[in-house]
Motif scaffolding. Sequence first.
Motif, PDB file in Angstrom:
ATOM      1  N   VAL A   1       0.871  -1.165   0.000  1.00  7.88           N
ATOM      2  CA  VAL A   1       0.000   0.000   0.000  1.00  7.88           C
ATOM      3  C   VAL A   1       0.912   1.221   0.000  1.00  7.88           C
ATOM      4  O   VAL A   1       1.826   1.327   0.823  1.00  7.88           O
ATOM      5  CB  VAL A   1      -0.919   0.014   1.236  1.00  7.88           C
ATOM      6  N   ILE A   2       0.676   2.144  -0.944  1.00 13.74           N
ATOM      7  CA  ILE A   2       1.488   3.352  -1.055  1.00 13.74           C
ATOM      8  C   ILE A   2       0.641   4.537  -0.642  1.00 13.74           C
ATOM      9  O   ILE A   2      -0.444   4.758  -1.192  1.00 13.74           O
ATOM     10  CB  ILE A   2       2.043   3.552  -2.481  1.00 13.74           C
TER      11      ILE A   2
ATOM     12  N   ILE B   1      -3.158   5.102  -1.477  1.00 10.48           N
ATOM     13  CA  ILE B   1      -4.020   5.955  -0.662  1.00 10.48           C
ATOM     14  C   ILE B   1      -3.526   7.385  -0.843  1.00 10.48           C
ATOM     15  O   ILE B   1      -2.374   7.701  -0.530  1.00 10.48           O
ATOM     16  CB  ILE B   1      -3.979   5.573   0.831  1.00 10.48           C
ATOM     17  N   ALA B   2      -4.369   8.246  -1.399  1.00  6.13           N
ATOM     18  CA  ALA B   2      -4.004   9.640  -1.650  1.00  6.13           C
ATOM     19  C   ALA B   2      -4.804  10.546  -0.723  1.00  6.13           C
ATOM     20  O   ALA B   2      -6.030  10.434  -0.638  1.00  6.13           O
ATOM     21  CB  ALA B   2      -4.271  10.010  -3.106  1.00  6.13           C
TER      22      ALA B   2
ATOM     23  N   ILE C   1      -4.277   0.766 -11.339  1.00  7.85           N
ATOM     24  CA  ILE C   1      -3.885   0.670  -9.932  1.00  7.85           C
ATOM     25  C   ILE C   1      -4.963   1.370  -9.103  1.00  7.85           C
ATOM     26  O   ILE C   1      -5.203   2.569  -9.288  1.00  7.85           O
ATOM     27  CB  ILE C   1      -2.504   1.311  -9.698  1.00  7.85           C
ATOM     28  N   PRO C   2      -5.635   0.661  -8.237  1.00  9.85           N
ATOM     29  CA  PRO C   2      -6.735   1.269  -7.481  1.00  9.85           C
ATOM     30  C   PRO C   2      -6.242   2.358  -6.527  1.00  9.85           C
ATOM     31  O   PRO C   2      -5.175   2.257  -5.923  1.00  9.85           O
ATOM     32  CB  PRO C   2      -7.349   0.090  -6.717  1.00  9.85           C
ATOM     33  N   VAL C   3      -7.056   3.390  -6.415  1.00  6.74           N
ATOM     34  CA  VAL C   3      -6.736   4.527  -5.555  1.00  6.74           C
ATOM     35  C   VAL C   3      -7.830   4.697  -4.516  1.00  6.74           C
ATOM     36  O   VAL C   3      -9.023   4.715  -4.846  1.00  6.74           O
ATOM     37  CB  VAL C   3      -6.595   5.829  -6.368  1.00  6.74           C
TER      38      VAL C   3
ATOM     39  N   ASP D   1     -10.977   5.228  -6.751  1.00 12.75           N
ATOM     40  CA  ASP D   1     -11.914   4.109  -6.817  1.00 12.75           C
ATOM     41  C   ASP D   1     -12.825   4.069  -5.589  1.00 12.75           C
ATOM     42  O   ASP D   1     -13.977   3.644  -5.676  1.00 12.75           O
ATOM     43  CB  ASP D   1     -11.135   2.798  -6.935  1.00 12.75           C
ATOM     44  N   VAL D   2     -12.280   4.447  -4.468  1.00 11.22           N
ATOM     45  CA  VAL D   2     -13.050   4.526  -3.222  1.00 11.22           C
ATOM     46  C   VAL D   2     -12.697   5.850  -2.566  1.00 11.22           C
ATOM     47  O   VAL D   2     -11.511   6.173  -2.407  1.00 11.22           O
ATOM     48  CB  VAL D   2     -12.715   3.364  -2.262  1.00 11.22           C
TER      49      VAL D   2
END
Length: 320
Positions: free
Chosen positions: A46-47, A95-96, A118-120, A136-137
């Motif tokens: 997880v980034i 995770i942004a 790549i999901p965010v 995405d979420v």
Amino acid sequence: MTRESDLDIARNVIRIERDALEQLESGLDETIQQAADLIMATDRHVIVAGVGKSGHIGQKMAASLASTGTPSFFLHPTEASHGDLGMIVPGSVVIAISYSGESRELVDLLRYCRGNQIPVIGMSRAPDSTLGRNCDVLLKMPTVAEACPNGLAPTSSTTMALALGDALTIVLMARRGFSREDFGFRHPGGKLGRSLQNAADYVAGRGDEIPSVPETAPVDTVILAISEGRKGCVAVLDADGRMVGMVTDGDLRRAMLAGKLSGDATAIMTANPLTISQDDRMSVVIKRLTEKRISNAFVVEDGRPIGIIDMKDLLTEGYV
């Protein structure tokens, strides 16, 4: 400005941030479950990314995730735009964090994630923002007043981001069944980590000679062994090397007062003394020694001593 007004200001800050947390709590929904689903579905890192104060929160979040069973690291969005995007491999989850959702430094990162499937997971107050539209979420935070008197310095917003990151971390811990032992394995340093070690971890690799004498050893040999061992005690062993007793400085003093300095070790030893199992956690060991007012005890395996735990050593090494 009076000291009383200082207190009023400080209390007001805490009140505003508390109100923000209450709004955050009441607004939580199934999106936190969706975020956890995304993370649990990957075996990659997880980034966590963010700039400014959000970046500082992101660093803490990445560290919390990594230390509780979710491999994670922090990526600065500016560095990402200059080659560090290569750290994000297929299967990763990003995770942004951006309260406004419009941090321009995140644009390249979001574009890269979109282009590479790549999901965010976004953390923002604005679903219609650049971040809100390109994640995405979305873990949505409420729109609240900052505690800063100018309404500018990130205060309430960063407190919410910190709490939301902690909430996601603990949800993931619960899903993984992350135990105290797992936590201790990842925290070997510091008093916390040391207290979560077990006795086998403590004695492993110490290289301490175990002060011991055979049960047939005369008392003068016992005295010499205690002196040379420098632990204030010796283990008394039978012919098979199993521990049948223990002689301490206190036992010697009592024997001297009673005139019992003849005979062998069994005449002055404490039979069946407290011993420590290899699996006993150090916090439990320390509590037991403290409650019983015992200075030291031997760690045993199949009845044979494999190490010694001494309260003076624990104090010196920061366990107590």
